[in-house]
Every structure is written in C-alpha cells, then in structure tokens.
Motif scaffolding. Structure first.
Motif, PDB file in Angstrom:
ATOM      1  N   ASP A 222       0.886  -1.211   0.056  1.00 51.77           N
ATOM      2  CA  ASP A 222       0.014   0.106   0.153  1.00 51.77           C
ATOM      3  C   ASP A 222       0.718   1.235   0.023  1.00 51.77           C
ATOM      4  O   ASP A 222       0.525   2.204  -0.557  1.00 51.77           O
ATOM      5  N   TRP A 223       1.998   1.105   0.712  1.00 48.00           N
ATOM      6  CA  TRP A 223       2.913   2.490   0.734  1.00 48.00           C
ATOM      7  C   TRP A 223       4.390   1.993   0.684  1.00 48.00           C
ATOM      8  O   TRP A 223       4.816   0.752   0.972  1.00 48.00           O
ATOM      9  N   ILE A 224       5.379   2.940   0.361  1.00 49.65           N
ATOM     10  CA  ILE A 224       6.691   2.649   0.365  1.00 49.65           C
ATOM     11  C   ILE A 224       7.194   3.989   0.944  1.00 49.65           C
ATOM     12  O   ILE A 224       7.053   4.995   0.646  1.00 49.65           O
ATOM     13  N   PHE A 225       7.997   3.494   2.158  1.00 49.59           N
ATOM     14  CA  PHE A 225       8.490   4.708   2.738  1.00 49.59           C
ATOM     15  C   PHE A 225       9.973   4.965   2.469  1.00 49.59           C
ATOM     16  O   PHE A 225      10.807   3.818   2.383  1.00 49.59           O
ATOM     17  N   ILE A 226      10.713   5.958   2.115  1.00 48.49           N
ATOM     18  CA  ILE A 226      12.024   6.177   1.841  1.00 48.49           C
ATOM     19  C   ILE A 226      12.695   7.419   2.212  1.00 48.49           C
ATOM     20  O   ILE A 226      11.908   8.426   2.303  1.00 48.49           O
ATOM     21  N   PRO A 227      13.925   7.248   2.725  1.00 49.41           N
ATOM     22  CA  PRO A 227      14.525   8.622   3.285  1.00 49.41           C
ATOM     23  C   PRO A 227      14.677   9.585   1.904  1.00 49.41           C
ATOM     24  O   PRO A 227      15.009   9.007   1.054  1.00 49.41           O
ATOM     25  N   VAL A 259      10.485  10.717   3.563  1.00 47.92           N
ATOM     26  CA  VAL A 259      11.069  11.308   4.722  1.00 47.92           C
ATOM     27  C   VAL A 259      12.198  12.223   4.975  1.00 47.92           C
ATOM     28  O   VAL A 259      13.377  11.609   4.514  1.00 47.92           O
ATOM     29  N   GLN A 260      12.247  13.510   5.419  1.00 47.59           N
ATOM     30  CA  GLN A 260      13.434  14.174   5.502  1.00 47.59           C
ATOM     31  C   GLN A 260      13.706  14.475   6.878  1.00 47.59           C
ATOM     32  O   GLN A 260      12.672  14.290   7.691  1.00 47.59           O
ATOM     33  N   ALA A 261      15.200  14.947   7.166  1.00 46.56           N
ATOM     34  CA  ALA A 261      15.213  15.086   8.614  1.00 46.56           C
ATOM     35  C   ALA A 261      14.742  16.691   8.828  1.00 46.56           C
ATOM     36  O   ALA A 261      15.103  17.599   8.009  1.00 46.56           O
ATOM     37  N   GLU A 262      14.222  16.732  10.127  1.00 43.09           N
ATOM     38  CA  GLU A 262      13.349  18.245  10.314  1.00 43.09           C
ATOM     39  C   GLU A 262      14.527  19.536  10.012  1.00 43.09           C
ATOM     40  O   GLU A 262      13.969  20.218   9.324  1.00 43.09           O
ATOM     41  N   GLU A 323      16.182   7.004  17.758  1.00 43.20           N
ATOM     42  CA  GLU A 323      15.366   6.253  18.645  1.00 43.20           C
ATOM     43  C   GLU A 323      15.097   5.113  17.555  1.00 43.20           C
ATOM     44  O   GLU A 323      15.112   4.038  18.117  1.00 43.20           O
ATOM     45  N   TYR A 324      14.804   5.217  16.145  1.00 45.88           N
ATOM     46  CA  TYR A 324      14.323   4.257  15.465  1.00 45.88           C
ATOM     47  C   TYR A 324      15.673   3.514  14.789  1.00 45.88           C
ATOM     48  O   TYR A 324      15.411   2.526  14.398  1.00 45.88           O
ATOM     49  N   GLN A 325      16.823   4.266  14.727  1.00 47.67           N
ATOM     50  CA  GLN A 325      18.017   3.406  14.386  1.00 47.67           C
ATOM     51  C   GLN A 325      18.377   2.503  15.454  1.00 47.67           C
ATOM     52  O   GLN A 325      18.569   1.169  15.109  1.00 47.67           O
ATOM     53  N   ALA A 339      20.462   8.194   8.630  1.00 48.12           N
ATOM     54  CA  ALA A 339      19.602   8.728   7.666  1.00 48.12           C
ATOM     55  C   ALA A 339      18.665   7.529   7.216  1.00 48.12           C
ATOM     56  O   ALA A 339      17.685   8.015   7.021  1.00 48.12           O
ATOM     57  N   SER A 340      19.021   6.407   7.236  1.00 49.72           N
ATOM     58  CA  SER A 340      18.217   5.240   6.822  1.00 49.72           C
ATOM     59  C   SER A 340      16.935   5.086   7.668  1.00 49.72           C
ATOM     60  O   SER A 340      16.044   4.696   7.404  1.00 49.72           O
ATOM     61  N   ALA A 341      17.287   5.301   9.061  1.00 50.11           N
ATOM     62  CA  ALA A 341      15.977   5.119  10.164  1.00 50.11           C
ATOM     63  C   ALA A 341      15.205   6.182   9.929  1.00 50.11           C
ATOM     64  O   ALA A 341      14.022   5.804  10.253  1.00 50.11           O
ATOM     65  N   ALA A 342      15.289   7.157   9.017  1.00 50.02           N
ATOM     66  CA  ALA A 342      14.401   8.165   9.048  1.00 50.02           C
ATOM     67  C   ALA A 342      13.097   7.481   8.348  1.00 50.02           C
ATOM     68  O   ALA A 342      12.019   8.111   8.660  1.00 50.02           O
ATOM     69  N   SER A 343      13.244   6.534   7.636  1.00 48.73           N
ATOM     70  CA  SER A 343      12.067   6.102   6.838  1.00 48.73           C
ATOM     71  C   SER A 343      11.156   5.285   7.823  1.00 48.73           C
ATOM     72  O   SER A 343      10.081   5.538   7.824  1.00 48.73           O
ATOM     73  N   ILE A 344      11.632   4.611   8.785  1.00 50.39           N
ATOM     74  CA  ILE A 344      11.091   3.964   9.606  1.00 50.39           C
ATOM     75  C   ILE A 344      10.316   5.200  10.651  1.00 50.39           C
ATOM     76  O   ILE A 344       9.323   4.779  11.294  1.00 50.39           O
ATOM     77  N   ALA A 345      11.229   5.767  11.321  1.00 43.55           N
ATOM     78  CA  ALA A 345      10.964   6.959  12.243  1.00 43.55           C
ATOM     79  C   ALA A 345       9.312   7.705  11.340  1.00 43.55           C
ATOM     80  O   ALA A 345       8.576   7.908  12.041  1.00 43.55           O
ATOM     81  N   GLY A 346       9.657   7.897  10.262  1.00 39.67           N
ATOM     82  CA  GLY A 346       8.302   8.451   9.405  1.00 39.67           C
ATOM     83  C   GLY A 346       7.434   7.725   9.521  1.00 39.67           C
ATOM     84  O   GLY A 346       6.311   8.194   9.342  1.00 39.67           O
ATOM     85  N   LEU A 347       7.511   6.294   9.242  1.00 39.77           N
ATOM     86  CA  LEU A 347       6.465   5.708   9.338  1.00 39.77           C
ATOM     87  C   LEU A 347       5.653   5.361  10.538  1.00 39.77           C
ATOM     88  O   LEU A 347       4.542   5.410  10.777  1.00 39.77           O
TER      89      LEU A 347
END
Ligand code: AN7
Length: 400
Positions: A222-227, A259-262, A323-325, A339-347
């Motif tokens: 349904d979705w793909i999340f990506i940094p 997903v970007q870093a703030e 936290e998600y890393q 940077a990679s953990a941004a996708s999961i944090a965004g999810l």
C-alpha cells in the motif's frame, strides 16, 4: 526497439542519448531518461541484481562495471510492525549493497556509461555514500575519481572507503549544497571529467531497479517509505514503479512517503505549506549527515512523485531518527545508519497521525549500513560492564 531518450519532466524538452548532458538546456531541471511505453509492455528479466534489468537500462556495454550490486534482502518485520500498528512491514535493506548503500545501483550504470563515453575521470559532490560508491566503481573501471565533500560533515566509515579506493578527496569549507553547485559548474566546462551525482540520468536508471526488486519479490504494497536528501532515490523509485505498470507487472501503484530530517526538510516544508516551490535551507542541520542537504537538486521530481502517488512528505527529528535506528537493531536485528532510520521513524509518525491505516502493508527502504557511521551509537546508554578475567565475575553479570 525504439531507443530511449532524454526528457525534461518539467518543461517537456527532449534530446538524444548520444549527447552528454545532465540538465535541461531550457529550464535547468535534471533530465530523465524515458522509454517508449509500448516497447516496455511485456518485457521479461533474467539473472540477478541490477543487471537482471538490463533491457530497461540505457547502456549497451556487454561488460558493465559491476560489484554484484542489487538483489538486497527484503526482511519481514517481526516486531516493529506491531508497535507501529500496521498489518505488515517489510524492510528493504539497501545497506547490504557492495559498498554498503543504495548508491551502488546507480553507480554500476553510471560508471559503465562513463567508460562508454571515454571519460578520463569521474567526480561527485557527496555527503559520504556517493563518494564511497563512486570511488569503488571508479577503481574497478581504472578511472581516476574525485570526491568533493563538506569538511567535517561526513561519517568516518565513508571517508575511509574513499581513502582506501584511492579517490582524490576534496574537502570543501562549506556544506554539501556548495559542493554540488561547484561540481555542476565544472561539468559544464569539461567533458573529460564525468559527473556522477544523482542529477546524472544514468544513475537514476540504475537506482530504479530498487522498485523492480520490491515489486517482483513482494507484489504491490500500500505504501513505500523512503528517506529523502537530494531526492534522487525517490525519483528513481517512482520512475521504476511507473515503468513496472507499463510493463504489466504492477496493477496498482503504491503511495510514496518521502521522509526528510527536520533540520534539512525543504521539500517537506513546501509540501506541508502547499507551496509550488521549495525554499532552500541555507544551513541544514541533522545528525543524519547523509541527508544533511538544504537545496535538493531533484526536489521537483520528488514532489511530483509524492503527489502523483497520493502519498506524503514527512519530516522527523534527530531524536526520532536515533530512536528508530536503535529499535531497528534491537527489535529486528538490522543495523542502519541514521539517515536510513528516517524511513521507519517517518512510518511510526505516519501511523500515529493515521496517514497509514492499521490494515496497510508497508515497505520501508533503509538505505545505508550502520557500520559506516557508528558514532551516535557510542553516546547512548547500553548494558555495558567491565570485569576482571574471573569466571565468578562473569557469572555475576548473567542475570536470567
Ligand atoms: C544513507 O552520498 O546524497 O534523496 O552524497 O546516503 O537520493 O539523495 C546520500 C544520500 C538516503 C538520500 N540515505 O538519498 C551522498 C548523498 C542515505 C544516503 C540518502 C542518502 P537521495
């Protein structure tokens, strides 16, 4: 087969691939390589990794410069999916590419093109992973490589990789955006030094194989999340997905979440404020140095991808990233760079805000290996003790 050609997705300009250009001469946007849709229909693939898809890659060389990139694992989440509150989560681990990041998918195609053009050397501006990847592929091709990096802002592992491969490392007093501006200008002044940032359309072609692998292995989530940093990878992902639809391998396009870093989120800001243009960030800040980018070259294409797909841009704080890393490692056994953990944090954020639904099936792309950038992990509290070399001391610390 009709030959692919360059097209500017912003203004419609078209040009033959015989030319060595990267940007639209009319409007300045990075060019995309397009195929005739009818020609794509019914294409099939064989082999493994990126070159499995050679019939949709725009190089003719029988001997690509390769380190067996692609074919990365898609791990089913065993724990985080529950905590996040969705039906299924699959994690595409791009950190298991040969140099430890997704960049290798584009570099195998880009450096092969450099040889076809007869370039003498290759160059990139980089927050680290592009430099590590380019210098390895250049070494294999016997080409001189130059990597232009922001001084003091690139992770140790990545710098070590470029040093080992023999790249000339140019440290700039300034951030990535200045470095990219300089190499872009250099590319207009010489054809002997081939530019291999993700503004290079051949790199995007290699990187689109990420989409092919996800869909061939999983079907349509349904979705793909990506940094998102410079926005090349989300551009490539969406291009690949649309091609898969033309080929007939995909019925329903997934929604994309970038997903970007703030502290480095100009695309997210424009998306959230429904602006037509981004406002570049002069002094981007984030612990995720890979995506510490204030003026992403492919922002138009990223914005279009997200909107066309019915998806979203998101931003996450450094605290959420770290936290998600940690959680990706401690709950799934997958060690990624910040940077990679941004996708999961965004999810996790998207689930909390009901942007994704509890019945959704999600693929999250993690883009780089944790070994490249272990510094932040050395600052957190963990269960660590030092003991004398005495069995009784050891027995005391085993408390189950
Ligand atoms: C781990 O290496 O830009 O949105 O110069 O290393 O395609 O830029 C790296 C980017 C995500 C963002 N995750 O991808 C570079 C560079 C990791 C990265 C991104 C990068 P884009």
């Amino acid at each position: 087969m009709k030959l692919p050609k360059y097209k500017c997705e912003n203004c419609g300009y078209e040009e033959s691939l015989d030319k060595n250009i990267y940007f639209c001469p009319r409007c300045g946007d990075p060019l995309t390589i397009v195929y005739d849709e009818d020609e794509l229909h019914g294409i099939s693939f064989k082999g493994k990794g990126v070159w499995r898809y050679k019939d949709v890659l725009p190089v003719s060389s029988e001997k690509p410069v390769t380190l067996n990139e692609g074919g990365t694992p898609l791990h089913q989440s065993v724990s985080l999916y529950k905590e996040i509150g969705i039906k299924e989560l699959w994690i595409k681990n791009e950190g298991l590419n040969p140099t430890g990041s997704f960049k290798d998918r584009g570099m195998t195609v880009g450096v092969t093109r450099a040889l076809e053009l007869g370039a003498r050397s290759v160059i990139c501006a980089s927050t680290g992973n592009t430099a590590a990847s380019l210098s390895a592929y250049a070494a294999r091709a016997g080409l001189r490589s130059y990597v232009v990096v922001p001084e003091g802002s690139i992770a140790l592992g990545k710098l070590a990789q470029a040093r080992a491969a023999g790249a000339k490392i140019v440290k700039v007093r300034g951030n990535f955006d200045y470095a990219l501006k300089m190499v872009r200008t250099l590319a207009t002044m010489t054809t002997e030094t081939y530019l291999l940032n993700s503004v290079n359309p051949f790199r995007i072609e290699g990187q689109k194989t990420l989409a092919y692998e996800i869909i061939e292995e999983y079907g349509s989530p349904d979705w793909i999340f990506i940094p998102v940093g410079n926005a090349g990878n989300i551009t490539a992902l969406w291009k690949g997905l649309k091609e898969l639809k033309s080929i007939g391998l995909l019925e329903k396009l997934p929604k994309l979440a970038g997903v970007q870093a703030e502290g480095a989120s100009p695309i997210y800001r424009a998306f959230a404020e429904q602006k037509e243009e981004i406002i570049p960030i002069q002094n981007p800040q984030t612990v995720a140095t890979a995506i510490k980018i204030g003026n992403p070259a492919s922002w138009r294409r990223a914005m279009r991808a997200v909107k066309e797909s019915g998806g979203v841009m998101l931003s996450v704080s450094d605290q959420e990233i770290l936290e998600y890393q940690k959680k990706l490692s401690s709950k799934e056994g997958i060690f990624v760079e910040p940077a990679s953990a941004a996708s999961i944090a965004g999810l996790a954020k998207a689930s909390l805000h009901n942007i994704v639904d509890k019945n959704d099936r999600v693929v999250a792309v993690v883009t780089g290996n944790g070994l490249k950038d272990p510094e932040s992990l050395m600052k957190i509290d963990t269960e660590e003790v030092t003991i004398d070399a005495d069995i009784n001391e050891l027995k005391k610390v085993i408390n189950n």
